[in-house]
Design an enzyme around this catalytic site. Structure first.
Site, PDB file in Angstrom:
ATOM      1  N   HIS A  13       0.923  -1.187  -0.018  1.00  0.00           N
ATOM      2  CA  HIS A  13       0.006  -0.133   0.103  1.00  0.00           C
ATOM      3  C   HIS A  13       1.004   1.188   0.012  1.00  0.00           C
ATOM      4  CE1 HIS A  13      -3.751   2.299   1.686  1.00  0.00           C
ATOM      5  NE2 HIS A  13      -2.982   3.001   1.339  1.00  0.00           N
ATOM      6  N   HIS A  15       1.614   5.410  -1.716  1.00  0.00           N
ATOM      7  CA  HIS A  15       1.110   6.617  -2.815  1.00  0.00           C
ATOM      8  C   HIS A  15       2.147   6.900  -3.166  1.00  0.00           C
ATOM      9  CE1 HIS A  15      -3.162   6.414  -0.854  1.00  0.00           C
ATOM     10  NE2 HIS A  15      -2.279   6.015   0.305  1.00  0.00           N
ATOM     11  N   LEU A  16       2.311   7.115  -4.661  1.00  0.00           N
ATOM     12  CA  LEU A  16       3.725   7.722  -5.292  1.00  0.00           C
ATOM     13  C   LEU A  16       3.097   9.142  -5.954  1.00  0.00           C
ATOM     14  CD1 LEU A  16       4.966   4.366  -6.900  1.00  0.00           C
ATOM     15  CD2 LEU A  16       5.712   5.467  -4.640  1.00  0.00           C
ATOM     16  N   ARG A  17       1.855   9.636  -5.890  1.00  0.00           N
ATOM     17  CA  ARG A  17       1.475  10.510  -6.550  1.00  0.00           C
ATOM     18  C   ARG A  17       1.837  10.528  -7.926  1.00  0.00           C
ATOM     19  NH1 ARG A  17      -1.597  10.535  -2.217  1.00  0.00           N
ATOM     20  NH2 ARG A  17      -0.669  11.562  -0.296  1.00  0.00           N
ATOM     21  N   ASN A  41      -5.332   7.055  -5.951  1.00  0.00           N
ATOM     22  CA  ASN A  41      -6.038   8.409  -5.659  1.00  0.00           C
ATOM     23  C   ASN A  41      -5.308   9.635  -6.128  1.00  0.00           C
ATOM     24  OD1 ASN A  41      -4.197   7.762  -3.513  1.00  0.00           O
ATOM     25  ND2 ASN A  41      -5.506   8.819  -1.982  1.00  0.00           N
ATOM     26  N   LYS A  99      -9.557  -0.505  -5.622  1.00  0.00           N
ATOM     27  CA  LYS A  99      -9.561   0.235  -4.173  1.00  0.00           C
ATOM     28  C   LYS A  99     -11.073   0.875  -3.940  1.00  0.00           C
ATOM     29  CE  LYS A  99      -7.654   1.626  -0.607  1.00  0.00           C
ATOM     30  NZ  LYS A  99      -6.422   2.545  -0.135  1.00  0.00           N
ATOM     31  N   HIS A 136     -10.307   1.101   2.158  1.00  0.00           N
ATOM     32  CA  HIS A 136     -10.206   2.083   3.025  1.00  0.00           C
ATOM     33  C   HIS A 136     -11.417   2.071   3.989  1.00  0.00           C
ATOM     34  CE1 HIS A 136      -8.862   6.234   4.987  1.00  0.00           C
ATOM     35  NE2 HIS A 136     -10.122   6.124   5.315  1.00  0.00           N
ATOM     36  N   HIS A 174      -4.459  -0.509   6.205  1.00  0.00           N
ATOM     37  CA  HIS A 174      -3.828   0.370   7.151  1.00  0.00           C
ATOM     38  C   HIS A 174      -4.770   0.360   8.574  1.00  0.00           C
ATOM     39  CE1 HIS A 174      -6.935   2.997   5.432  1.00  0.00           C
ATOM     40  NE2 HIS A 174      -5.914   3.699   4.556  1.00  0.00           N
ATOM     41  N   LEU A 219      -5.039   9.302   8.086  1.00  0.00           N
ATOM     42  CA  LEU A 219      -6.287   8.584   8.212  1.00  0.00           C
ATOM     43  C   LEU A 219      -6.177   7.338   7.808  1.00  0.00           C
ATOM     44  CD1 LEU A 219      -8.682  11.402   6.866  1.00  0.00           C
ATOM     45  CD2 LEU A 219      -8.408  10.552   9.332  1.00  0.00           C
ATOM     46  N   ASP A 247       1.279   2.720   3.411  1.00  0.00           N
ATOM     47  CA  ASP A 247       0.638   3.728   3.466  1.00  0.00           C
ATOM     48  C   ASP A 247       1.573   5.014   3.274  1.00  0.00           C
ATOM     49  OD1 ASP A 247      -1.593   5.279   2.930  1.00  0.00           O
ATOM     50  OD2 ASP A 247      -2.213   5.522   5.116  1.00  0.00           O
ATOM     51  N   ALA A 263      -4.140  14.853   5.151  1.00  0.00           N
ATOM     52  CA  ALA A 263      -4.018  13.506   6.024  1.00  0.00           C
ATOM     53  C   ALA A 263      -2.946  12.823   5.198  1.00  0.00           C
ATOM     54  CB  ALA A 263      -5.332  12.761   5.935  1.00  0.00           C
TER      55      ALA A 263
HETATM   56  C1  NCD Z   1      -3.791   8.959   2.151  1.00  0.00           C
HETATM   57  C2  NCD Z   1      -3.381   9.943   0.916  1.00  0.00           C
HETATM   58  O1  NCD Z   1      -2.786  10.985   1.709  1.00  0.00           O
HETATM   59  O2  NCD Z   1      -3.256   9.643  -0.099  1.00  0.00           O
HETATM   60  N1  NCD Z   1      -3.734   9.589   3.331  1.00  0.00           N
HETATM   61  C3  NCD Z   1      -3.810   9.006   4.571  1.00  0.00           C
HETATM   62  O3  NCD Z   1      -4.021   9.891   5.787  1.00  0.00           O
HETATM   63  N2  NCD Z   1      -3.648   7.794   4.792  1.00  0.00           N
HETATM   64  C4  NCD Z   1      -5.012   8.202   1.601  1.00  0.00           C
HETATM   65  C5  NCD Z   1      -5.383   7.025   2.425  1.00  0.00           C
HETATM   66  O4  NCD Z   1      -4.674   5.903   2.283  1.00  0.00           O
HETATM   67  O5  NCD Z   1      -6.248   6.956   3.364  1.00  0.00           O
HETATM   68 ZN    ZN Z   2      -3.079   5.020   1.780  1.00  0.00          ZN
HETATM   69 ZN    ZN Z   3      -6.840   4.897   3.346  1.00  0.00          ZN
END
Ligand code: NCD
Ligand code: ZN
Ligand code: ZN
Length: 346
Positions: A13, A15-17, A41, A99, A136, A174, A219, A247, A263
């Site tokens: 899990h 996030h690489l943006r 996302n 997801k 999530h 998470h 979150l 995450d 978050a």
């Molecule tokens: C994540 C994000 O910034 O993309 N933020 C987070 O607080 N975990 C989104 C997610 O995994 O819920």
């Molecule tokens: Zn995440």
């Molecule tokens: Zn999440």
């Protein structure tokens, strides 16, 4: 123990943006992990197989040569997702999971799902193809306290969903509560959970006592010390349903240090070392390899990695910031000392 040799790990899990942040963070994840399940996302979200394939190419372009990093892709489910898109995703061999973001639950979830029953035909199609549903798990009802949102989600949404679709593989992402640990331990086969470094190492006091620390705000939000103990107990147990998903969620410094901060905790710079620190605290370094490199691969049905990484004991100070284009990112534990160091990431 001074040195640990482990099978190369996977991050289930991350996030690489995109754009500057992607360029800044992809090398960090590639140094730590052989494979990573990349969350969809973005803005706009990755809702089609075609978009996931294009995103995969942008990720590969951001990974320096010399790393054999493999991004595993996900699709973002919306109220409009059609079974035909799931068929395309399954055929692609590139998309490993879909997801589920309840609309409004977290960062970039506005396009998420508003009424989960509408997706029952999509879930049935996923089950048929063995595609994983990654969740999530928080309700968004205004009357539910933010600290109770995960537990309510189990009762109201997740437990019924797992019953309605008994062959669907589900990852509760998470997890942050003792209730989630209990749910996973009792769940039917095909239901598992990921755990982040911050939820294994920190409780809500770490974020809120003595001043508010926006870089620890994520979150689902950090919970109590009792919850943390249950999470650490689960991660370091011999239960194959609990595995690593960092995450890691980078946001620019100004969007974290703000009157309304985003978050997300950014941990890709030291994820493996952070997990090692948590496992050592629990006296369970012998379970680290299973958690980081075996259980997730087994659950997703991909071969375990064959390469090795080496962790060596030795203090080092984590970067205070990491630049990303014109912005900068503040990593988890900025300026703090860690006692394990990853020596070889590929
Ligand atoms: C994540 C994000 O910034 O993309 N933020 C987070 O607080 N975990 C989104 C997610 O995994 O819920
Ligand atoms: Zn995440
Ligand atoms: Zn999440």
């Amino acid at each position: 123990m001074q040195r640990l040799e482990l099978r190369q790990p996977d991050d289930w899990h991350v996030h690489l943006r995109d754009e500057d942040i992607l360029v800044a963070v992809a090398p960090l994840t590639a140094r730590q992990f052989r494979r990573a399940l990349v969350m969809p996302n973005l803005a706009p979200p990755v809702t089609t197989t075609a978009a996931a394939m294009a995103y995969r190419q942008r990720i590969l372009a951001a990974v320096p040569s010399g790393f054999s990093f493999e991004p595993l892709m996900t699709l973002y489910l919306t109220d409009q997702t059609a079974p035909a898109e799931i068929e395309r995703a399954a055929l692609s061999k590139v998309v490993m999971a879909c997801k589920l973001y309840p609309a409004g639950a977290t960062t970039h979830s506005d396009a998420g799902v508003t009424e989960i029953h509408r997706l029952d035909t999509v879930f049935a199609c996923m089950a048929e193809h063995g595609m994983v549903l990654s969740v999530h798990g928080e309700v968004v009802d205004k009357d539910v306290d933010i600290f109770d949102r995960e537990e309510r989600f189990i009762e109201r949404t997740l437990a019924p969903l797992c019953e309605r679709h008994p062959r669907l593989k589900v990852v509760f992402e998470h997890i942050t509560t003792a209730a989630a640990v209990r749910f996973i331990k009792r769940a039917r086969p095909g239901v598992a959970a990921t755990l982040t470094p911050q939820h294994l190492l920190l409780n809500r006091n770490d974020m809120l006592v003595g001043g508010i620390r926006p870089h620890l705000y994520c979150l689902p939000i950090l919970k109590t010390e009792n919850d943390r103990n249950h999470l650490l107990g689960a991660a370091t147990s011999d239960d194959a349903r609990f595995f690593a998903g960092t995450d890691s969620a980078p946001h620019s410094r100004h969007s974290k240090e703000s009157a309304c901060g985003c978050a997300g905790v950014f941990s890709a710079h030291a994820a493996v070392e952070l997990y090692a620190t948590a496992f050592e605290q629990a006296g369970a370094l012998d379970r680290l390899e299973a958690f980081l490199a075996e259980r997730g691969a087994d659950f997703y049905g991909v071969p375990r990695n064959t390469g090795q990484i080496v962790l060596e004991r030795g203090d080092w100070v984590m970067d205070t910031q990491i630049s990303a284009g014109k912005d900068c990112l503040i990593p988890y534990g900025a300026g703090q000392t860690l006692g394990w160091r990853l020596k070889r990431g590929d």
